[in-house]
Design a protein around this motif. Structure first.
Motif, PDB file in Angstrom:
ATOM      1  N   PRO A 114       0.792  -1.239   0.000  1.00 48.92           N
ATOM      2  CA  PRO A 114       0.000   0.000   0.000  1.00 48.92           C
ATOM      3  C   PRO A 114       0.822   1.286   0.000  1.00 48.92           C
ATOM      4  O   PRO A 114       0.455   2.240  -0.701  1.00 48.92           O
ATOM      5  CB  PRO A 114      -0.855  -0.144   1.278  1.00 48.92           C
ATOM      6  N   PRO A 115       1.947   1.369   0.729  1.00 52.63           N
ATOM      7  CA  PRO A 115       2.717   2.627   0.673  1.00 52.63           C
ATOM      8  C   PRO A 115       3.544   2.786  -0.603  1.00 52.63           C
ATOM      9  O   PRO A 115       4.157   3.832  -0.807  1.00 52.63           O
ATOM     10  CB  PRO A 115       3.660   2.522   1.894  1.00 52.63           C
ATOM     11  N   ALA A 116       3.593   1.756  -1.443  1.00 55.05           N
ATOM     12  CA  ALA A 116       4.456   1.806  -2.626  1.00 55.05           C
ATOM     13  C   ALA A 116       3.848   2.708  -3.701  1.00 55.05           C
ATOM     14  O   ALA A 116       2.635   2.924  -3.765  1.00 55.05           O
ATOM     15  CB  ALA A 116       4.674   0.410  -3.186  1.00 55.05           C
ATOM     16  N   ALA A 117       4.719   3.226  -4.565  1.00 49.21           N
ATOM     17  CA  ALA A 117       4.264   4.038  -5.690  1.00 49.21           C
ATOM     18  C   ALA A 117       3.984   3.144  -6.886  1.00 49.21           C
ATOM     19  O   ALA A 117       4.431   1.995  -6.939  1.00 49.21           O
ATOM     20  CB  ALA A 117       5.338   5.067  -6.051  1.00 49.21           C
ATOM     21  N   LEU A 118       3.225   3.664  -7.839  1.00 45.97           N
ATOM     22  CA  LEU A 118       3.118   2.984  -9.130  1.00 45.97           C
ATOM     23  C   LEU A 118       4.478   3.109  -9.805  1.00 45.97           C
ATOM     24  O   LEU A 118       4.948   4.224 -10.065  1.00 45.97           O
ATOM     25  CB  LEU A 118       2.029   3.626  -9.987  1.00 45.97           C
ATOM     26  N   PRO A 119       5.150   1.984 -10.083  1.00 44.06           N
ATOM     27  CA  PRO A 119       6.578   2.048 -10.391  1.00 44.06           C
ATOM     28  C   PRO A 119       6.938   2.482 -11.802  1.00 44.06           C
ATOM     29  O   PRO A 119       8.092   2.806 -12.059  1.00 44.06           O
ATOM     30  CB  PRO A 119       7.034   0.604 -10.152  1.00 44.06           C
ATOM     31  N   ASP A 120       5.970   2.474 -12.729  1.00 41.19           N
ATOM     32  CA  ASP A 120       6.335   2.720 -14.123  1.00 41.19           C
ATOM     33  C   ASP A 120       5.271   3.582 -14.806  1.00 41.19           C
ATOM     34  O   ASP A 120       4.158   3.754 -14.302  1.00 41.19           O
ATOM     35  CB  ASP A 120       6.502   1.398 -14.876  1.00 41.19           C
ATOM     36  N   TYR A 121       5.637   4.106 -15.947  1.00 44.98           N
ATOM     37  CA  TYR A 121       4.756   5.003 -16.707  1.00 44.98           C
ATOM     38  C   TYR A 121       3.443   4.311 -17.071  1.00 44.98           C
ATOM     39  O   TYR A 121       2.366   4.902 -16.944  1.00 44.98           O
ATOM     40  CB  TYR A 121       5.486   5.456 -17.976  1.00 44.98           C
ATOM     41  N   ASP A 122       3.515   3.064 -17.529  1.00 42.17           N
ATOM     42  CA  ASP A 122       2.304   2.357 -17.951  1.00 42.17           C
ATOM     43  C   ASP A 122       1.328   2.175 -16.795  1.00 42.17           C
ATOM     44  O   ASP A 122       0.106   2.283 -16.989  1.00 42.17           O
ATOM     45  CB  ASP A 122       2.667   0.993 -18.546  1.00 42.17           C
ATOM     46  N   SER A 123       1.836   1.892 -15.597  1.00 39.59           N
ATOM     47  CA  SER A 123       0.947   1.735 -14.447  1.00 39.59           C
ATOM     48  C   SER A 123       0.172   3.013 -14.172  1.00 39.59           C
ATOM     49  O   SER A 123      -1.036   2.986 -13.885  1.00 39.59           O
ATOM     50  CB  SER A 123       1.757   1.343 -13.197  1.00 39.59           C
ATOM     51  N   VAL A 124       0.859   4.151 -14.244  1.00 41.23           N
ATOM     52  CA  VAL A 124       0.187   5.426 -13.981  1.00 41.23           C
ATOM     53  C   VAL A 124      -0.817   5.750 -15.079  1.00 41.23           C
ATOM     54  O   VAL A 124      -1.931   6.194 -14.813  1.00 41.23           O
ATOM     55  CB  VAL A 124       1.216   6.560 -13.833  1.00 41.23           C
ATOM     56  N   ARG A 125      -0.431   5.523 -16.348  1.00 41.47           N
ATOM     57  CA  ARG A 125      -1.380   5.777 -17.442  1.00 41.47           C
ATOM     58  C   ARG A 125      -2.608   4.879 -17.303  1.00 41.47           C
ATOM     59  O   ARG A 125      -3.743   5.325 -17.543  1.00 41.47           O
ATOM     60  CB  ARG A 125      -0.717   5.534 -18.807  1.00 41.47           C
ATOM     61  N   ASN A 126      -2.415   3.638 -16.906  1.00 36.65           N
ATOM     62  CA  ASN A 126      -3.557   2.753 -16.702  1.00 36.65           C
ATOM     63  C   ASN A 126      -4.462   3.294 -15.599  1.00 36.65           C
ATOM     64  O   ASN A 126      -5.698   3.267 -15.722  1.00 36.65           O
ATOM     65  CB  ASN A 126      -3.081   1.346 -16.348  1.00 36.65           C
ATOM     66  N   TRP A 127      -3.869   3.775 -14.519  1.00 39.83           N
ATOM     67  CA  TRP A 127      -4.637   4.366 -13.409  1.00 39.83           C
ATOM     68  C   TRP A 127      -5.423   5.580 -13.901  1.00 39.83           C
ATOM     69  O   TRP A 127      -6.597   5.762 -13.550  1.00 39.83           O
ATOM     70  CB  TRP A 127      -3.664   4.741 -12.297  1.00 39.83           C
ATOM     71  N   GLN A 128      -4.804   6.406 -14.734  1.00 37.20           N
ATOM     72  CA  GLN A 128      -5.489   7.585 -15.258  1.00 37.20           C
ATOM     73  C   GLN A 128      -6.624   7.190 -16.205  1.00 37.20           C
ATOM     74  O   GLN A 128      -7.728   7.763 -16.147  1.00 37.20           O
ATOM     75  CB  GLN A 128      -4.486   8.485 -15.988  1.00 37.20           C
ATOM     76  N   ILE A 129      -6.372   6.200 -17.070  1.00 38.11           N
ATOM     77  CA  ILE A 129      -7.396   5.806 -18.048  1.00 38.11           C
ATOM     78  C   ILE A 129      -8.572   5.134 -17.363  1.00 38.11           C
ATOM     79  O   ILE A 129      -9.739   5.336 -17.751  1.00 38.11           O
ATOM     80  CB  ILE A 129      -6.775   4.889 -19.121  1.00 38.11           C
ATOM     81  N   VAL A 130      -8.315   4.342 -16.331  1.00 37.76           N
ATOM     82  CA  VAL A 130      -9.402   3.712 -15.585  1.00 37.76           C
ATOM     83  C   VAL A 130     -10.325   4.782 -15.003  1.00 37.76           C
ATOM     84  O   VAL A 130     -11.559   4.635 -15.004  1.00 37.76           O
ATOM     85  CB  VAL A 130      -8.820   2.803 -14.473  1.00 37.76           C
ATOM     86  N   GLN A 131      -9.749   5.885 -14.526  1.00 40.16           N
ATOM     87  CA  GLN A 131     -10.582   6.977 -14.005  1.00 40.16           C
ATOM     88  C   GLN A 131     -11.386   7.632 -15.118  1.00 40.16           C
ATOM     89  O   GLN A 131     -12.546   8.008 -14.920  1.00 40.16           O
ATOM     90  CB  GLN A 131      -9.693   8.020 -13.314  1.00 40.16           C
ATOM     91  N   GLU A 132     -10.789   7.777 -16.297  1.00 37.82           N
ATOM     92  CA  GLU A 132     -11.523   8.335 -17.436  1.00 37.82           C
ATOM     93  C   GLU A 132     -12.715   7.446 -17.798  1.00 37.82           C
ATOM     94  O   GLU A 132     -13.836   7.934 -18.003  1.00 37.82           O
ATOM     95  CB  GLU A 132     -10.605   8.465 -18.647  1.00 37.82           C
ATOM     96  N   VAL A 133     -12.456   6.145 -17.883  1.00 39.05           N
ATOM     97  CA  VAL A 133     -13.528   5.210 -18.255  1.00 39.05           C
ATOM     98  C   VAL A 133     -14.630   5.227 -17.199  1.00 39.05           C
ATOM     99  O   VAL A 133     -15.825   5.109 -17.533  1.00 39.05           O
ATOM    100  CB  VAL A 133     -12.946   3.793 -18.458  1.00 39.05           C
ATOM    101  N   ALA A 134     -14.254   5.373 -15.925  1.00 39.68           N
ATOM    102  CA  ALA A 134     -15.259   5.459 -14.855  1.00 39.68           C
ATOM    103  C   ALA A 134     -16.163   6.668 -15.039  1.00 39.68           C
ATOM    104  O   ALA A 134     -17.319   6.656 -14.594  1.00 39.68           O
ATOM    105  CB  ALA A 134     -14.569   5.521 -13.495  1.00 39.68           C
ATOM    106  N   ARG A 135     -15.667   7.714 -15.732  1.00 36.51           N
ATOM    107  CA  ARG A 135     -16.479   8.909 -16.024  1.00 36.51           C
ATOM    108  C   ARG A 135     -17.152   8.804 -17.396  1.00 36.51           C
ATOM    109  O   ARG A 135     -17.645   9.789 -17.930  1.00 36.51           O
ATOM    110  CB  ARG A 135     -15.590  10.162 -15.979  1.00 36.51           C
ATOM    111  N   PHE A 136     -17.119   7.604 -17.985  1.00 34.52           N
ATOM    112  CA  PHE A 136     -17.701   7.332 -19.300  1.00 34.52           C
ATOM    113  C   PHE A 136     -17.017   8.143 -20.406  1.00 34.52           C
ATOM    114  O   PHE A 136     -17.653   8.554 -21.378  1.00 34.52           O
ATOM    115  CB  PHE A 136     -19.222   7.579 -19.301  1.00 34.52           C
ATOM    116  N   ASP A 137     -15.724   8.342 -20.240  1.00 30.52           N
ATOM    117  CA  ASP A 137     -14.893   8.912 -21.291  1.00 30.52           C
ATOM    118  C   ASP A 137     -14.072   7.762 -21.866  1.00 30.52           C
ATOM    119  O   ASP A 137     -13.139   7.285 -21.234  1.00 30.52           O
ATOM    120  CB  ASP A 137     -13.979  10.003 -20.724  1.00 30.52           C
ATOM    121  N   PHE A 138     -14.441   7.305 -23.073  1.00 34.20           N
ATOM    122  CA  PHE A 138     -13.812   6.123 -23.664  1.00 34.20           C
ATOM    123  C   PHE A 138     -12.748   6.500 -24.705  1.00 34.20           C
ATOM    124  O   PHE A 138     -12.361   5.672 -25.531  1.00 34.20           O
ATOM    125  CB  PHE A 138     -14.874   5.239 -24.319  1.00 34.20           C
ATOM    126  N   THR A 139     -12.253   7.730 -24.628  1.00 37.36           N
ATOM    127  CA  THR A 139     -11.284   8.200 -25.619  1.00 37.36           C
ATOM    128  C   THR A 139     -10.060   7.297 -25.693  1.00 37.36           C
ATOM    129  O   THR A 139      -9.544   7.012 -26.769  1.00 37.36           O
ATOM    130  CB  THR A 139     -10.849   9.634 -25.285  1.00 37.36           C
TER     131      THR A 139
END
Length: 502
Positions: free
Chosen positions: A38-63
């Motif tokens: 739990p205290p660890a960071a997302l270690p790589d660029y892809d992990s962070v982009r996935n986290w960002q895109i999941v939030q977009e999809v949760a807002r019904f933004d499928f871009t």
């Protein structure tokens, strides 16, 4: 005396081990995967982009639904992101999915090989402490769900080989379609399935059933393509186009790598020797001699079936750009082979050897994964908030973003000095010189290391050998050069430097 290998058969064993052996071992693996996660960071660029895109999809933004050809991954986590955008929740869930996938795979292996209980528990601990599977089970990429899809695919295909009916074949196609919706790299399973279907030689896959298989495989592309078009106006061809762009890139990436072919039979052998269990390569060599001749049997013995998956994955990935994740579909078969082969040995010797191998793996996991776990990104975000710095640019890496979002700090990644200059014109006054740019092989930012810094922090994961090796696919560098760069970077004690842009 003849030295020719005899047909390999597993010794008669007790019925398949009950869950009372598998579950405690899986709980131990889960504990290892979650340790200090739990205290660890997302270690790589892809992990962070996935986290960002999941939030977009949760807002019904499928871009960006088809980013990396992984719409299923984003849709699966979108309901979670709708409830909580905390990356730590997603990290823990993804880690548990990886453990569940391991359990499904090893339960199938144990039942197919009729392993006794102690051997099942030791196999679970041995595969569960694989250095790479532990490392990848602590990020937010598609590896965990890809492994779950592989578990379903292997179980379904094994049944199809033993019960050659159209229904079983369509179940295989359904799991393949699911895997392709999670990770474009699931395409790598297709040639292996073709080899196994050719060996089975019953023509079930094309004897009046080919059109059904095609329909099952095409269904996710049609349904999700139409959904993204209706909701966000994404072109219907976007998902198939991702495959074309990945396989035939039109331009070099930020590290200068272009193309996907890279013939090198040394990379994975070196990786397995240095990081994974010393049992793997000897067991693979022994299996080629003792289990390989069973390729003539129909249906295949389970040891030979696993050998095909391991050997074909290793051979095929040796032709493409490299990273330890390239062997994702081979790790469990590779770890299962020594356990199956040791069934021919005296049982006390085999159990002792497997127990020692588990201990070795645990030692390696501590050295190569857990030792790099502490993260300073939350401290950086707190420092920026306290000094009322509203926005910061970063050098390629995005790992600051989750902690910064909690503090109301905007983070923008620059992949070149030109992009950094553009951010400066947009009003960004500070740069976090994040050593992720060294991991990703973008040397242009080296010129900024001479700038005085306002504050600096260590970030151990940015000197991790596994993180560097995972980016070999991005940089296109071989094993030796990647390790050389990582060892140079390991001499620095500070990986994060905050500088004021001129």
């Amino acid at each position: 005396m003849s030295l020719r290998p005899v047909p390999f058969e597993l010794p008669a064993a007790a019925p398949a081990a009950p869950l009372r052996w598998l579950l405690p071992a899986l709980l131990a693996v889960a504990g290892l995967r979650l340790w200090r996660l739990p205290p660890a960071a997302l270690p790589d660029y892809d992990s962070v982009r996935n986290w960002q895109i999941v939030q977009e999809v949760a807002r019904f933004d499928f871009t960006h639904l088809f980013h990396h050809g992984s719409p299923g991954f984003y849709l699966l986590y979108a309901p979670v992101a709708a409830l909580s955008a905390d990356h730590r929740v997603l990290l823990v869930l993804n880690a548990l999915v990886a453990v569940a996938a391991l359990g499904l795979l090893l339960d199938w292996v144990a039942r197919a090989a009729r392993l006794p209980g102690p051997e099942t528990a030791l196999l679970t601990l041995l595969a569960g402490t694989s250095v790479f599977l532990t490392f990848s089970g602590r990020d937010f990429t598609m590896s965990s769900w890809s492994l779950l899809a592989l578990a379903g695919l292997l179980r379904a295909h094994w049944r199809r080989l033993h019960q050659p009916t159209p229904g079983q074949l369509l179940r295989v196609a359904a799991w393949l379609a699911f895997g392709l919706s999670i990770n474009y790299k699931f395409l790598l399973t297709v040639p292996i399935l073709a080899v196994l279907e050719w060996q089975r030689a019953d023509a079930l896959a094309w004897r009046g059933n080919g059109w059904r298989v095609v329909l099952v495989l095409a269904a996710p592309f049609a349904v999700l393509g139409a959904l993204a078009w209706l909701v966000s106006g994404v072109p219907l061809y976007r998902w198939p186009a991702v495959y074309v762009v990945i396989l035939f890139p039109a331009a070099a990436n930020a590290a200068g790598r272009q193309g996907t072919l890279q013939i090198d039979f040394d990379y994975y052998l070196r990786y397995l020797t240095e990081f994974e269990s010393p049992l793997l390569l000897p067991a693979l060599a022994a299996a080629l001699v003792w289990v390989g001749p069973a390729l003539r049997q129909r249906p295949l013995p389970v040891a030979t079936y696993l050998l095909v998956w391991a050997a074909c994955t290793l051979a095929g990935m040796s032709l493409l750009v490299k990273a330890p994740r390239g062997l994702l579909f081979a790790y469990v078969p590779l770890y299962a082979l020594p356990v199956l082969l040791l069934q021919k040995w005296p049982r006390p010797v085999a159990l002792a050897l497997l127990l020692a191998a588990v201990g070795y793996n645990g030692w390696q996991v501590q050295r190569q994964v857990l030792a790099y776990a502490p993260s300073s990104y939350p401290q950086v975000a707190r420092w920026l908030q306290q000094r009322r710095i509203p926005a910061v640019a970063t050098s390629v890496g995005l790992s600051l973003a989750p902690a910064a979002q909690e503090r109301g700090v905007v983070v923008a990644s620059a992949k070149s000095l030109q992009e950094l200059a553009a951010l400066r014109r947009r009003g960004f006054r500070y740069l976090l010189l994040d050593d992720y740019y060294r991991v990703a092989g973008v040397p242009a930012f080296d010129s900024l290391r001479r700038q005085p810094y306002l504050a600096a922090w260590p970030e151990p994961v940015l000197a991790s050998p596994l993180l560097y090796l995972e980016h070999s696919e991005f940089t296109g560098l071989g094993y030796r050069e990647t390790r050389r760069r990582q060892q140079q970077a390991a001499h620095d004690s500070l990986q994060l430097r905050l500088i004021r842009l001129p």
